[in-house]
Design a protein around this motif. Structure first.
Motif, PDB file in Angstrom:
ATOM      1  N   TYR A  80      -0.174  -8.885  -1.998  1.00 25.19           N
ATOM      2  CA  TYR A  80      -1.228  -7.908  -2.285  1.00 25.19           C
ATOM      3  C   TYR A  80      -0.696  -6.486  -2.070  1.00 25.19           C
ATOM      4  CZ  TYR A  80      -2.218  -7.005   2.674  1.00 25.19           C
ATOM      5  OH  TYR A  80      -2.122  -6.619   3.978  1.00 25.19           O
ATOM      6  N   GLN A 116       4.209  -3.605   9.380  1.00 24.89           N
ATOM      7  CA  GLN A 116       2.810  -3.895   9.024  1.00 24.89           C
ATOM      8  C   GLN A 116       1.914  -3.953  10.263  1.00 24.89           C
ATOM      9  OE1 GLN A 116       1.729  -3.554   6.065  1.00 24.89           O
ATOM     10  NE2 GLN A 116       3.688  -3.362   5.047  1.00 24.89           N
ATOM     11  N   SER A 117       1.140  -5.034  10.390  1.00 23.29           N
ATOM     12  CA  SER A 117       0.111  -5.045  11.441  1.00 23.29           C
ATOM     13  C   SER A 117       0.650  -5.058  12.867  1.00 23.29           C
ATOM     14  CB  SER A 117      -0.794  -6.263  11.269  1.00 23.29           C
ATOM     15  OG  SER A 117      -1.700  -6.030  10.233  1.00 23.29           O
ATOM     16  N   LYS A 120      -0.004  -2.053  14.898  1.00 25.69           N
ATOM     17  CA  LYS A 120      -1.332  -1.810  15.487  1.00 25.69           C
ATOM     18  C   LYS A 120      -1.301  -1.910  17.020  1.00 25.69           C
ATOM     19  CE  LYS A 120      -3.591  -3.754  11.364  1.00 25.69           C
ATOM     20  NZ  LYS A 120      -4.158  -4.971  10.769  1.00 25.69           N
ATOM     21  N   PHE A 149      -8.249 -10.271   8.380  1.00 24.02           N
ATOM     22  CA  PHE A 149      -7.881  -8.983   8.991  1.00 24.02           C
ATOM     23  C   PHE A 149      -8.383  -7.772   8.218  1.00 24.02           C
ATOM     24  CE2 PHE A 149      -4.630  -7.957   5.917  1.00 24.02           C
ATOM     25  CZ  PHE A 149      -4.073  -9.169   5.529  1.00 24.02           C
ATOM     26  N   ASN A 168      -7.690  -4.406  10.392  1.00 27.77           N
ATOM     27  CA  ASN A 168      -7.421  -3.120   9.735  1.00 27.77           C
ATOM     28  C   ASN A 168      -8.412  -2.043  10.171  1.00 27.77           C
ATOM     29  OD1 ASN A 168      -5.484  -4.598   8.495  1.00 27.77           O
ATOM     30  ND2 ASN A 168      -6.139  -4.191   6.396  1.00 27.77           N
ATOM     31  N   GLU A 212       1.961   0.641  -1.008  1.00 22.90           N
ATOM     32  CA  GLU A 212       0.659   0.439  -0.358  1.00 22.90           C
ATOM     33  C   GLU A 212      -0.256   1.663  -0.464  1.00 22.90           C
ATOM     34  OE1 GLU A 212       0.709  -1.140   3.628  1.00 22.90           O
ATOM     35  OE2 GLU A 212      -1.478  -1.252   3.694  1.00 22.90           O
ATOM     36  N   ASN A 219      -8.779  -0.407   2.396  1.00 21.96           N
ATOM     37  CA  ASN A 219      -8.667   0.274   3.692  1.00 21.96           C
ATOM     38  C   ASN A 219      -9.382   1.628   3.683  1.00 21.96           C
ATOM     39  OD1 ASN A 219      -7.292  -1.781   4.936  1.00 21.96           O
ATOM     40  ND2 ASN A 219      -5.253  -0.918   4.560  1.00 21.96           N
ATOM     41  N   TYR A 243      -2.160   5.526   9.008  1.00 23.57           N
ATOM     42  CA  TYR A 243      -2.105   4.081   9.279  1.00 23.57           C
ATOM     43  C   TYR A 243      -1.147   3.387   8.295  1.00 23.57           C
ATOM     44  CZ  TYR A 243      -3.523  -0.758   8.580  1.00 23.57           C
ATOM     45  OH  TYR A 243      -3.503  -2.115   8.384  1.00 23.57           O
ATOM     46  N   CYS A 247       2.445   1.295   9.113  1.00 21.91           N
ATOM     47  CA  CYS A 247       2.711  -0.076   8.648  1.00 21.91           C
ATOM     48  C   CYS A 247       4.029  -0.160   7.883  1.00 21.91           C
ATOM     49  CB  CYS A 247       1.582  -0.556   7.735  1.00 21.91           C
ATOM     50  SG  CYS A 247       0.024  -0.832   8.609  1.00 21.91           S
ATOM     51  N   TYR A 295      -5.375 -13.091  14.289  1.00 21.12           N
ATOM     52  CA  TYR A 295      -6.618 -13.074  13.510  1.00 21.12           C
ATOM     53  C   TYR A 295      -7.415 -14.368  13.627  1.00 21.12           C
ATOM     54  CZ  TYR A 295      -4.096  -9.083  11.904  1.00 21.12           C
ATOM     55  OH  TYR A 295      -3.389  -7.916  11.886  1.00 21.12           O
ATOM     56  N   GLY A 312       2.586  -9.582  11.440  1.00 21.98           N
ATOM     57  CA  GLY A 312       2.434  -8.583  10.380  1.00 21.98           C
ATOM     58  C   GLY A 312       2.710  -9.241   9.045  1.00 21.98           C
ATOM     59  N   VAL A 313       2.072  -8.752   7.975  1.00 22.07           N
ATOM     60  CA  VAL A 313       2.265  -9.403   6.669  1.00 22.07           C
ATOM     61  C   VAL A 313       3.663  -9.154   6.090  1.00 22.07           C
ATOM     62  CG1 VAL A 313      -0.153  -9.650   5.975  1.00 22.07           C
ATOM     63  CG2 VAL A 313       1.057  -7.517   5.459  1.00 22.07           C
ATOM     64  N   GLY A 338      -2.085 -14.946   6.994  1.00 22.12           N
ATOM     65  CA  GLY A 338      -1.248 -13.741   6.968  1.00 22.12           C
ATOM     66  C   GLY A 338      -0.224 -13.728   8.097  1.00 22.12           C
ATOM     67  N   ASN A 339       0.072 -14.909   8.668  1.00 24.65           N
ATOM     68  CA  ASN A 339       1.019 -14.992   9.785  1.00 24.65           C
ATOM     69  C   ASN A 339       2.286 -15.727   9.334  1.00 24.65           C
ATOM     70  OD1 ASN A 339      -1.065 -13.924  11.467  1.00 24.65           O
ATOM     71  ND2 ASN A 339      -1.923 -15.976  11.732  1.00 24.65           N
TER      72      ASN A 339
HETATM   73  O1  DON Z   1      -3.457  -2.772   5.874  1.00 21.54           O
HETATM   74  C1  DON Z   1      -2.875  -3.792   5.498  1.00 21.54           C
HETATM   75  O2  DON Z   1      -3.454  -4.663   4.855  1.00 21.54           O
HETATM   76  C2  DON Z   1      -1.420  -3.964   5.858  1.00 21.54           C
HETATM   77  N1  DON Z   1      -0.767  -2.687   5.914  1.00 21.54           N
HETATM   78  C3  DON Z   1      -1.242  -4.660   7.185  1.00 21.54           C
HETATM   79  C4  DON Z   1      -1.905  -6.012   7.263  1.00 21.54           C
HETATM   80  C5  DON Z   1      -1.217  -6.982   8.152  1.00 21.54           C
HETATM   81  O3  DON Z   1      -0.046  -6.897   8.431  1.00 21.54           O
HETATM   82  C6  DON Z   1      -2.019  -8.145   8.614  1.00 21.54           C
HETATM   83  N2  DON Z   1      -1.203  -9.025   9.441  1.00 21.54           N
HETATM   84  N3  DON Z   1      -0.899 -10.123   9.495  1.00 21.54           N
END
Ligand code: DON
Length: 361
Positions: A80, A116-117, A120, A149, A168, A212, A219, A243, A247, A295, A312-313, A338-339
């Protein structure tokens, strides 16, 4: 009659609201109820024993984990965010770092993916450091959402709150609350803080950022809703951009191992010796990682490993065994939550085999 009409219109409105709620729930939480991540009770291969963490034992278990999962091809890169789909799915590296700074690693431990996540966690750490635990709990929240998430409906279901700093919504909020006179200062602080956790200057992935930032309307919508609920500390779209930058920072398994070990070592980076987070705040950040780091699969993870972790994705995963070990794994293919698939399997195996589940001490 008028009453009847009002009643019927109320019922119609109720049905409509419920249908919209259900439809949104299905949209954001497209994972079927029976869907599972890779963690089943089979990851637990032996009754937890107290073993001494000798160098020999750590090296042996690390090698076993690598050999056991290196050919696992389950999962799929995130797509995505378009730039993530073309990252080499074969990358697989594991790094373990002890609180006294010893590093054990195997595989592609220098290969970089976007954080990525996992970013956070460090921004939440910055916010708790600057504003204290009451602020984090009350303004952002520390409860699991049980939803995806990037869920929008989770915000409305929880009284206009993000629920926690690792979805997010809560992460964009946390970014907005980092004290700064402008966006540049906010970004410099967040980036510098991640460098301090890693003990090195982390590089920035322009390709992932461009991909992104031009495609982050979900977001942006989240940030606007939170702004409408009075929960943002800076302009919502500005915070969403910062943000998105956080990421897009690159990390390797090696970097994640050191970052995890900084938490395992009471907030002091074991390689540089720099205090990055006050010791008193480490348990709170780890508690939120345990509750919501993976998550809507956080329960399965905690059930089998007992450790705080964050995914993180981009395919990274970081797990912390307080006082004992920091674990960093990179492997881009993800499960439905997403893991990272191999990230979870390898980390869970290592925790189990070394007998370091914190609930079993
Ligand atoms: O905002 C987002 O969707 C991505 N930058 C980060 C999402 C993410 O890494 C979720 N983790 N597993």
């Amino acid at each position: 009659m008028q009453n009847e009409i009002q009643k019927s219109s109320l019922i119609k409105r109720g049905v409509l609201t419920l249908s919209i709620a259900c439809a949104s729930f299905i949209l954001v939480n497209a994972t079927p109820a029976e869907a599972k991540g890779p963690l089943t009770a089979e990851v637990k291969t032996e009754t937890i024993k107290k073993t001494t963490l000798t160098e020999e034992r750590i090296n042996a278990v690390l090698k076993e984990a690598y050999e056991k999962f290196k050919d696992n091809q389950d999962g799929k890169n995130a797509d995505y965010i378009k730039a993530l789909a073309i990252v080499d799915s074969k990358i697989f590296g594991i790094t373990l770092v002890t609180p006294d700074g010893k590093v054990y690693e195997i595989g592609d431990t220098d290969a970089k993916v976007s954080i990525q996540s996992i970013s956070k966690v460090f921004t939440a750490a910055k916010v708790i450091q600057e504003k204290g635990e009451k602020f984090l709990q009350e303004k952002i929240g520390v409860n699991a959402t049980g939803l995806a998430f990037n869920s929008i409906i989770a915000i409305e279901l929880h009284g206009g709150s993000a629920s926690n700093p690792f979805v997010n919504a809560g992460a964009i909020q946390a970014t907005s609350w980092v004290e700064a006179k402008d966006s540049k200062e906010r970004w410099d602080k967040i980036y510098g803080n991640m460098d301090d956790f890693a003990g090195t200057k982390l590089s920035f992935n322009e390709e992932v950022y461009d991909s992104e930032v031009n495609d982050n309307k979900n977001n942006q919508a989240i940030s606007k809703i939170l702004d409408a609920r009075g929960r943002m500390g800076s302009d919502p779209l500005e915070a969403t951009t910062v943000y998105t930058k956080q990421c897009s920072v690159n990390v390797s398994a090696h970097n994640l191992g050191v970052m995890a070990a900084t938490f395992a070592n009471d907030g002091v980076n074991p390689i540089t010796g720099k205090k990055v987070l006050d010791k008193e705040y480490v348990p709170e950040i780890l508690a939120v990682m345990a509750t919501a780091g993976l998550y809507d699969n956080a329960g399965d993870w905690l059930y089998l490993t007992g450790t705080p972790a964050k995914s993180g994705v981009g395919g990274g995963i970081l797990a912390v065994v307080p006082g004992k070990l920091g674990i960093g794994v990179v492997s881009p293919p993800l499960d439905k939550f997403g893991n990272s698939v191999r990230g979870q399997l390898a980390a869970a195996y290592i925790i189990d085999k070394l007998g370091i589940n914190p609930f079993a001490q």
